[in-house]
Design an enzyme around this catalytic site. Structure first.
Site, PDB file in Angstrom:
ATOM      1  N   THR A  55       0.814  -1.219   0.000  1.00 17.85           N
ATOM      2  CA  THR A  55       0.000   0.000   0.000  1.00 17.85           C
ATOM      3  C   THR A  55       0.856   1.283   0.000  1.00 17.85           C
ATOM      4  O   THR A  55       2.084   1.214   0.086  1.00 17.85           O
ATOM      5  CB  THR A  55      -0.987  -0.024   1.204  1.00 17.85           C
ATOM      6  OG1 THR A  55      -1.623  -1.303   1.234  1.00 17.85           O
ATOM      7  CG2 THR A  55      -2.043   1.034   1.145  1.00 17.85           C
TER       8      THR A  55
ATOM      9  N   ASN B  94      -2.815  -3.929  -2.972  1.00 20.84           N
ATOM     10  CA  ASN B  94      -2.639  -4.941  -1.926  1.00 20.84           C
ATOM     11  C   ASN B  94      -1.183  -5.374  -1.826  1.00 20.84           C
ATOM     12  O   ASN B  94      -0.342  -4.535  -1.592  1.00 20.84           O
ATOM     13  CB  ASN B  94      -3.593  -6.114  -2.095  1.00 20.84           C
ATOM     14  CG  ASN B  94      -3.875  -6.780  -0.751  1.00 20.84           C
ATOM     15  OD1 ASN B  94      -3.550  -6.225   0.290  1.00 20.84           O
ATOM     16  ND2 ASN B  94      -4.460  -7.953  -0.750  1.00 20.84           N
TER      17      ASN B  94
END
Lengths: 187, 575
Positions: free
Chosen positions: B389, B409
Site C-alpha cells: 500500500t 494490496n
C-alpha cells in the site's frame, strides 16, 4: 651461481603469482557436469533467477526449493543459491534449523556420490545479514566454485571463505552477468 | 527641449511603476524558507518544511509532482491526483490504477470533512471459495478485484478539483517515459516478488530488468504505462472502465483463471459519505468508516488508551507496550466478529467507538500479565501477509487537505499486467476472510475489509495533523502509536514516525506474539517476556509496520512540517 638461480626462481614464482592469480582462482576450464539440481540454502527468491540463468545458458537443470537426497538421482552438479529469506522460510513452513538440516543432508549425500557443489550468491547486499551469513558460513566451504554478485561481498566475507577453503570465486556486477561464468563452468 | 523633458519624466514614471510592480508581489510573499538538506542517514528524523503547501508521498518524484501542481495553482485535490498518478509511475509496486483505496478530504472554505470510498469490489461471478488450504488464492486471476483507483481519483478531481485529467497526468507520463533510478527499497521488493512477476508478467515485462530484478541504481522506465495514461487523459476514464483498456483487463484476469466481466468494470462507482469521528483528549479525529476497519479500530484504541497514564509510563516502556498490546488483542477480536462491507452487513460502529465500550475493555486488562483467554475472533495473519500500500498527504495554501491511502494490496499485486498497459492488477481479494461465516466473507460485488486509516486530526477546530500509512493489518496500530508519540510523548512529527514500532493481535481467543522492531531496549523486551508475552524481533526499520506519511500544521508558527517514513522511500515537498 646458486644464489642467482634461487633469485631467478623466486622472481619467476612472484611473476607467475602477480600475472596469473585470478586465472588460478577463476579457472575458465569447465568444472561441472550436467544435469544440475538447483536449490537454495535459505528459501530465497534468487533460486528462480538461477533457474532462468541456467535456462538461458542452455543447461539441463532441475529446480527444487526443498530438495532432499532423493532428488540427487542422475544429478551431476548441485547449484546452491545462498541467502536466507524469512518470508521464503515461512512460506515453505521451515525455520533455520530445519533448513540447515535439509541442506546438510543434501550435501552429505552429494559428497558420498561425489557430486560437486557450485554456490551462487545473487541477492547482493540486501541478502546479507545474520541469517544469510550463518548459511553462507555453513555451506560455502563445501563448494568447488562460487559466483557472487559483487555488492554482496563488499566486506570480503564471501571471498574470505573462498580464500580459506581454496574455492574458485567469480565476482560479477549484476545478476545477469552470472550467465557467462555459469555457462563456462559447465561441460 | 520641453518635449525631451516630458519624455524623460514619462519614462521615469513608467520605470518606477514597472519596478514597483515587479518588486511588490515578492515583498508580499512569505519569506522563502531555508530548508536544510535531509541527513545522509535516511532513518534520522527529519521534518520537511513548508509555509504555503506540502505534499508527502512514498517517492520523491511523486511528492515533487504534487508540489509542482500546487505551485501552478492547483488545489489539494489536484495535487493529490497528480501525486497518485505519479506514484503509479514511480512506486508502481504499491498502488496505481490497477488498485483502489480511500481518501478523506477537508474543504477549508466549507469547513467540511468528507470521505471518498473507492475500495475495489469482488467480481459478480466470484466463486464461493477461492482460498486453498494454505490460505492462498489460486489461480492468481481470482485474486483480482475490480480496479477502482481511477474512478475514485477522477470522482474527487471532477467534484473538488480545478484541473483537467490531462493536467494531472502530465508528470506521471513524464516519469514513466524518462524513468528513474531504482532505489534499494524498490530493488529489494522487486527481488522478493520475483517469482510472482516472472510467473504472471513474464521475463519480458518492464517490471524486470531483462528478466531479472532491478538492482539499486538501475534505470526503470515504463513507456507502456505512459501510453495508457495518455489514452486515459485524451479519452477519459470510460476508456478504462468501458473501452479498450477494460477489455485488456478482463482478458488478462480471465487468462489467469479469474472471473471478471466487462460489466463488473462498467458498473463500478465510488461512493462519498461523511467521516467517522473520534475524540482523543483535546483532539478531534476524522477518519474513514467501514468497509475499512482502520478508522473504527484507531478510535477504539485511542479511547482505550486514554484511560491509562501513558505519558507517565514513557515511550518504549514495558507497561505502555503491554497495555497497548492487550488492547490490540481485544480490537482484533472485534475486527473479525463485526467488521465487513456495510452494504451487506450491519456493523455496530457507534458501540465499538464509544468511550463506554472502551472502559469495559480497560476493566478487563491486567497490569502485569496476559489474560488466559480473549474474546473469540478468527483473524490470523496469512503467511504471505506483508507491508504494502501507499499513503499521500496534501495541504494547499487555502488550507484544503487530502489524506489518501491506496493500494494494489501485496507488493506488485498479482503481478498480472494487462497486455501493453504497463500497470499491475491488484490482489485485493486476499483481504476477504476465508471463513464463509465471517462478516467479511466474500460474495459478488462485496468490498473486502481493509485496514486503511487515512486521517485528519483537529486541535481546537483547526487542522493539526494529516496522517496515514500502508502496512496491512498493522496500519491502525502504527497510526495510533504515531498519534500517541506526538500528543503524549511530545515527539516531533518525523521522530514520531521513525520511532520503533510494535504489533500483536489475538486469534481464536489466544494471544499471539508481539512483533517488535529491534531498536527496543533489551530491558523492555525482557520485562515483556517476564509478563508472559512471546516476542518476535524484526528488522530495525521494518516495512512490515508500514511506511507512514504525515503533515503537522503549526498554526502559531505558520509552519507546515512533513514527515516521511524511512521504512520506505518517503519524501516531503513543501514551499
Amino acid at each position: 651461481m646458486k644464489k642467482i638461480t634461487l633469485a631467478a626462481l623466486i622472481l619467476l614464482v612472484l611473476l607467475i603469482l602477480v600475472i596469473f592469480p585470478q586465472e588460478r582462482k577463476e579457472s575458465s576450464s569447465p568444472l561441472f557436469e550436467q544435469p544440475l539440481l538447483i536449490t537454495s540454502a535459505g528459501q530465497n527468491a534468487e533460486i528462480l533467477m538461477a533457474s532462468v540463468l541456467a535456462k538461458r545458458a542452455g543447461l539441463d537443470s532441475k529446480l527444487s526449493k526443498i530438495a532432499t537426497p532423493k532428488d540427487l538421482v542422475n544429478i551431476k552438479t548441485i547449484v546452491l543459491v545462498l541467502g536466507a529469506s524469512s518470508k521464503g522460510l515461512g512460506a515453505a513452513g521451515l525455520d533455520m534449523t530445519k533448513e540447515k538440516e535439509r541442506v546438510n543432508l543434501l550435501i552429505e549425500e552429494a559428497q558420498k556420490k561425489t557430486v560437486p557443489l557450485l554456490c551462487l550468491h545473487l541477492g547482493g547486499e540486501a541478502r546479507r545479514g545474520p541469517l544469510s551469513d550463518e548459511l553462507i558460513s555453513a555451506f560455502l566451504p563445501f563448494a568447488k566454485m562460487a559466483i557472487v554478485v559483487k555488492s554482496g561481498n563488499k566486506d570480503g566475507f564471501l571471498s574470505g571463505i573462498c580464500e580459506k577453503h581454496d574455492i574458485a570465486l567469480v565476482e560479477v556486477e549484476k545478476t545477469a552477468d552470472v550467465l557467462t561464468p555459469l555457462k563456462d563452468a559447465f561441460k | 527641449m520641453r518635449k525631451k523633458k516630458a519624455l524623460f519624466i514619462k519614462n521615469a514614471i513608467f520605470s518606477l511603476i514597472t519596478s514597483l510592480l515587479l518588486v511588490f508581489p515578492f515583498s508580499c510573499r512569505p519569506r522563502e524558507i531555508e530548508i536544510p538538506e535531509p541527513p545522509s542517514d535516511r532513518h534520522q528524523p527529519y521534518n520537511f518544511v513548508g509555509r504555503r503547501g506540502m505534499v508527502v508521498a512514498a517517492h520523491h518524484l511523486a511528492a515533487k509532482a504534487g508540489l509542482e501542481m500546487l505551485k501552478k495553482g492547483g488545489n489539494a485535490i489536484d495535487a493529490m491526483v497528480t501525486t497518485a498518478f505519479a506514484l503509479n509511475a514511480s512506486e508502481p509496486f504499491a498502488s496505481g490504477i490497477g488498485g483502489g483505496g480511500f481518501m478523506i478530504i477537508y474543504l477549508a472554505s466549507e469547513n467540511r470533512v468528507t470521505v471518498v470510498d473507492f475500495r475495489e469490489k469482488a467480481p459478480s461471478r466470484v466463486p464461493r471459495e477461492i482460498f486453498n488450504d494454505e490460505g492462498r488464492i489460486k489461480p492468481d486471476g481470482l485474486a483480482v478485484a475490480v480496479p477502482s483507483a481511477l474512478a475514485g481519483w477522477v470522482y474527487s478531481l471532477k467534484k473538488y478539483g480545478t484541473k483537467s485529467l490531462t493536467d494531472v497526468t502530465q508528470e506521471a507520463i513524464r516519469i514513466a517515459e524518462n524513468g528513474f533510478e531504482v532505489s534499494q527499497t524498490f530493488s529489494r521488493i522487486n527481488k522478493d516478488q520475483y517469482e510472482k512477476i516472472l510467473t504472471n508478467a513474464g521475463e519480458g515485462t518492464c517490471y524486470l530488468n531483462k528478466g531479472f530484478p532491478y538492482e539499486p541504481g538501475d534505470l526503470f522506465r515504463n513507456p507502456e504505462l505512459a501510453s495508457t495514461l495518455k489514452l486515459i487523459a485524451s479519452k477519459g476514464i470510460d476508456e478504462f472502465y468501458k473501452g479498450e483498456i477494460a477489455q485488456k483487463v478482463v482478458k488478462a484476469v480471465n487468462e489467469k483463471g479469474g472471473v471478471m466481466d466487462l460489466k463488473d468494470l462498467a458498473l463500478y462507482k465510488p461512493v462519498e459519505h461523511p467521516p467517522l469521528k473520534g475524540i482523543y483528549k483535546d483532539y478531534t479525529l476524522f477518519t474513514i468508516p467501514p468497509p475499512s476497519s482502520g478508522g473504527v479500530h484507531m478510535i477504539q484504541l485511542l479511547n482505550i488508551i486514554e484511560n491509562w497514564p501513558v505519558r507517565k509510563w514513557g515511550r518504549n516502556s514495558s507497561p505502555y507496550i503491554h497495555h497497548f498490546c492487550e488492547a490490540l488483542r481485544f480490537v482484533f477480536a472485534d475486527r473479525s466478529r463485526y467488521l465487513g462491507d456495510p452494504d451487506f452487513i450491519k456493523i455496530p460502529v457507534e458501540e465499538l467507538i464509544s468511550k463506554k465500550y472502551a472502559k469495559q475493555i480497560v476493566s478487563q486488562i491486567k497490569p502485569n500479565s496476559l489474560l488466559d483467554v480473549y474474546p473469540f475472533g478468527r483473524f490470523d495473519e496469512r503467511k504471505n501477509d506483508q507491508g504494502n500500500t501507499s499513503h499521500v498527504c496534501v495541504i494547499d495554501k487555502k488550507g484544503n487537505i487530502v489524506s489518501l491511502t491506496h493500494s494494489i494490496n501485496h507488493f506488485f499485486g498479482t503481478g498480472i499486467v494487462p497486455e501493453n498497459t504497463g500497470f499491475l492488477l491488484n490482489n485485493i481479494m486476499y483481504d476477504f476472510s476465508d471463513d464463509p461465516s465471517s462478516p467479511n466473507a466474500l460474495g459478488p460485488y462485496r468490498r473486502p475489509l481493509s485496514s486503511m486509516g487515512p486521517l485528519i486530526m483537529f486541535k481546537k477546530d483547526k487542522p493539526f495533523l494529516i496522517l496515514g500509512s500502508p502496512g496491512g493489518t498493522r496500519i491502525f496500530s502504527s497510526l495510533t502509536q504515531i498519534i500517541i508519540n506526538i500528543i503524549d510523548f511530545n515527539m516531533s512529527l518525523d521522530e514520531a514516525i521513525e520511532a520503533p514500532r510494535f504489533f500483536t493481535y489475538s486469534s481464536e481467543g489466544k494471544a499471539r506474539s508481539i512483533s517488535l522492531e529491534s531498536r527496543f531496549p533489551e530491558k523492555t523486551i525482557e520485562t515483556l517476556k517476564n509478563m508472559g508475552h512471546s516476542i518476535r524481533i524484526r528488522e530495525a526499520f521494518d516495512k512490515y509496520f508500514g511506511g507512514s506519511q504525515g503533515i503537522l500544521i503549526l498554526e502559531d508558527k505558520k509552519l507546515i512540517l512533513g514527515g516521511a517514513d524511512s521504512r520506505r522511500d518517503g519524501y516531503g515537498a513543501g514551499y
